[in-house]
Design a protein around this motif. Structure first.
Motif, short mmCIF file in Angstrom:
data_model
loop_
_atom_site.label_atom_id
_atom_site.label_comp_id
_atom_site.label_asym_id
_atom_site.label_seq_id
_atom_site.Cartn_x
_atom_site.Cartn_y
_atom_site.Cartn_z
N GLN A 148 -2.39 4.96 -17.19
CA GLN A 148 -1.09 4.06 -16.99
C GLN A 148 -1.42 2.71 -16.80
O GLN A 148 -0.64 1.84 -17.40
CB GLN A 148 -0.47 4.83 -15.65
N TYR A 149 -2.25 2.38 -15.85
CA TYR A 149 -2.65 1.03 -15.67
C TYR A 149 -3.16 0.41 -17.13
O TYR A 149 -2.74 -0.75 -17.67
CB TYR A 149 -3.69 0.91 -14.60
N LEU A 150 -4.16 1.12 -17.97
CA LEU A 150 -4.61 0.54 -19.07
C LEU A 150 -3.44 0.31 -20.19
O LEU A 150 -3.61 -0.61 -20.63
CB LEU A 150 -5.73 1.51 -19.57
N ALA A 151 -2.59 1.32 -20.28
CA ALA A 151 -1.67 1.15 -21.00
C ALA A 151 -0.78 -0.07 -20.71
O ALA A 151 -0.09 -0.80 -21.69
CB ALA A 151 -0.65 2.49 -21.22
N ALA A 152 -0.42 -0.47 -19.46
CA ALA A 152 0.39 -1.38 -19.09
C ALA A 152 -0.32 -2.73 -19.32
O ALA A 152 0.34 -3.73 -19.87
CB ALA A 152 0.71 -1.36 -17.55
N GLN A 153 -1.90 -2.75 -19.22
CA GLN A 153 -2.19 -3.83 -19.69
C GLN A 153 -2.55 -4.25 -21.28
O GLN A 153 -2.42 -5.22 -21.66
CB GLN A 153 -3.96 -3.58 -19.24
N LEU A 154 -2.42 -3.14 -21.90
CA LEU A 154 -2.34 -3.16 -23.48
C LEU A 154 -0.82 -3.77 -23.77
O LEU A 154 -0.93 -4.43 -24.88
CB LEU A 154 -2.66 -1.97 -24.30
N CYS A 155 0.11 -3.32 -23.36
CA CYS A 155 1.54 -3.56 -23.51
C CYS A 155 2.04 -4.90 -22.94
O CYS A 155 3.05 -5.26 -23.47
CB CYS A 155 2.39 -2.48 -23.34
N GLY A 156 1.34 -5.15 -22.05
CA GLY A 156 1.80 -6.43 -21.48
C GLY A 156 1.48 -7.82 -21.81
O GLY A 156 0.27 -7.89 -22.69
N GLY A 157 2.17 -8.73 -21.82
CA GLY A 157 1.65 -10.11 -22.00
C GLY A 157 1.51 -10.52 -23.53
O GLY A 157 2.04 -9.56 -24.39
N GLY A 158 0.86 -11.28 -24.01
CA GLY A 158 0.49 -11.55 -25.55
C GLY A 158 -0.53 -10.87 -26.18
O GLY A 158 -0.94 -11.43 -27.12
N LEU A 159 -1.08 -9.77 -25.74
CA LEU A 159 -2.29 -9.13 -25.90
C LEU A 159 -2.07 -8.55 -27.73
O LEU A 159 -2.86 -9.16 -28.43
CB LEU A 159 -2.70 -8.03 -25.28
#
Length: 312
Positions: free
Chosen positions: A224-235
């Motif tokens: 859940q945390y990893l998916a949020a990091q991938l989907c969040g911001g301008g990555l």
């Protein structure tokens, strides 16, 4: 003398694909994210996009006319810079923000270093970082639908729960172009299918970022945390549309892999250990500066030569 004996400078093998063709593909691939941004944030997002593109194109035209240089606005590179800059702005920004950013991107980052092919960093990101430093409050005011609050990445950094599905579809606060992962992936597929880019840089970037987060985030294998990091911001926006910029990324295949790894590590470092929740822009800018060194350390093997050193 026969044409076969004429001597000319390199390159001796040329592609029929022109810079304008590639830039046009990039513009088209950014349309899904742009259209979603206008639909999601409203008229002011459209205004910022139009003003940003116009500022970049007019700045390039005016500078080249004043300097008696060939006008190159028909290669669409200035338009791409303007659109990328707009997609990296919050929808609440006033109209003069993209004007200042567009002039800085084209005049300072691009033209003063020789124009297209000579700039040492991505012009749109250079302008965004300049605006973040100069107008921090306005550049970090993410508001939509009469709501002003933190972005999901900021909430995640503060230990709050976030809705990954909303982050994936784009029902969140953020910059105009970074919110909808679906729209960005549609554009990324177009870039890959047309051959404008390949997966070497974005794939290595995202993979190295995932590994860094799994090891150093303190959340282990929390998907859940990893998916949020991938989907969040301008990555996703950064990985497919800005890190792959032909001018500011390595031309060697091995160098591109190294470049992608550096991008992933720096983004993870800035996000997890830095004061800001985001870090893509600064990671790409910093990696752009390392490109000459990366290319020097990763030269391709010359035709007819072996990687193994011959014994004396």
């Amino acid at each position: 003398m026969s044409d076969l004996l004429n001597v000319s400078s390199n390159p001796h093998v040329r592609s029929r694909v022109k810079s304008s063709d590639i830039m046009l593909i990039v513009l088209i691939s950014l349309l899904p994210a742009s259209i979603f941004g206008v639909w999601h944030f409203g008229f002011n997002a459209l205004l910022l996009i139009v003003v940003s593109v116009a500022s970049c194109v007019l700045t390039e035209y005016a500078y080249e006319r004043l300097m008696h240089k060939k006008v190159t606005i028909k290669d669409y590179s200035a338009a791409v810079t303007g659109l990328l800059l707009a997609l990296n702005l919050p929808s609440s920004a006033p109209w003069w923000i993209p004007v200042i950013g567009g002039v800085f991107a084209i005049l300072v980052v691009k033209q003063l270093f020789g124009g297209l092919g000579q700039n040492f960093m991505n012009p749109a990101l250079g302008a965004r970082c300049f605006l973040l430093i100069s107008f921090t409050g306005r550049m970090t005011n993410f508001a939509y639908d009469s709501f002003t609050g933190a972005t999901p990445l900021a909430a995640l950094k503060a230990g709050e729960a976030v809705n990954v599905w909303d982050m994936f579809t784009g029902n969140i606060a953020g910059t105009i172009g970074e919110t909808s992962v679906i729209a960005l992936l549609i554009g990324a597929v177009l870039l890959l299918v047309t051959g404008a880019i390949d997966l070497r840089i974005p794939g290595t970037y995202i993979l190295s970022f995932i590994i860094f987060v799994l090891i150093f985030s303190g959340h282990g294998f929390d998907m859940q945390y990893l998916a949020a990091q991938l989907c969040g911001g301008g990555l996703i926006l950064g990985a497919f549309f800005m890190a792959t910029d032909y001018v500011t990324s390595p031309i060697t295949k091995t160098g591109q892999l190294v470049y992608g790894c550096i991008l992933g590590i720096l983004t993870g470092l800035f996000r997890i250990f830095g004061n800001s929740a985001e870090g893509v822009s600064y990671a790409i800018i910093f990696s752009n500066l390392l490109v000459p060194v990366i290319e020097k350390l990763t030269p391709p093997t010359a035709f007819g030569k072996s990687r193994r050193r011959e014994k004396a």
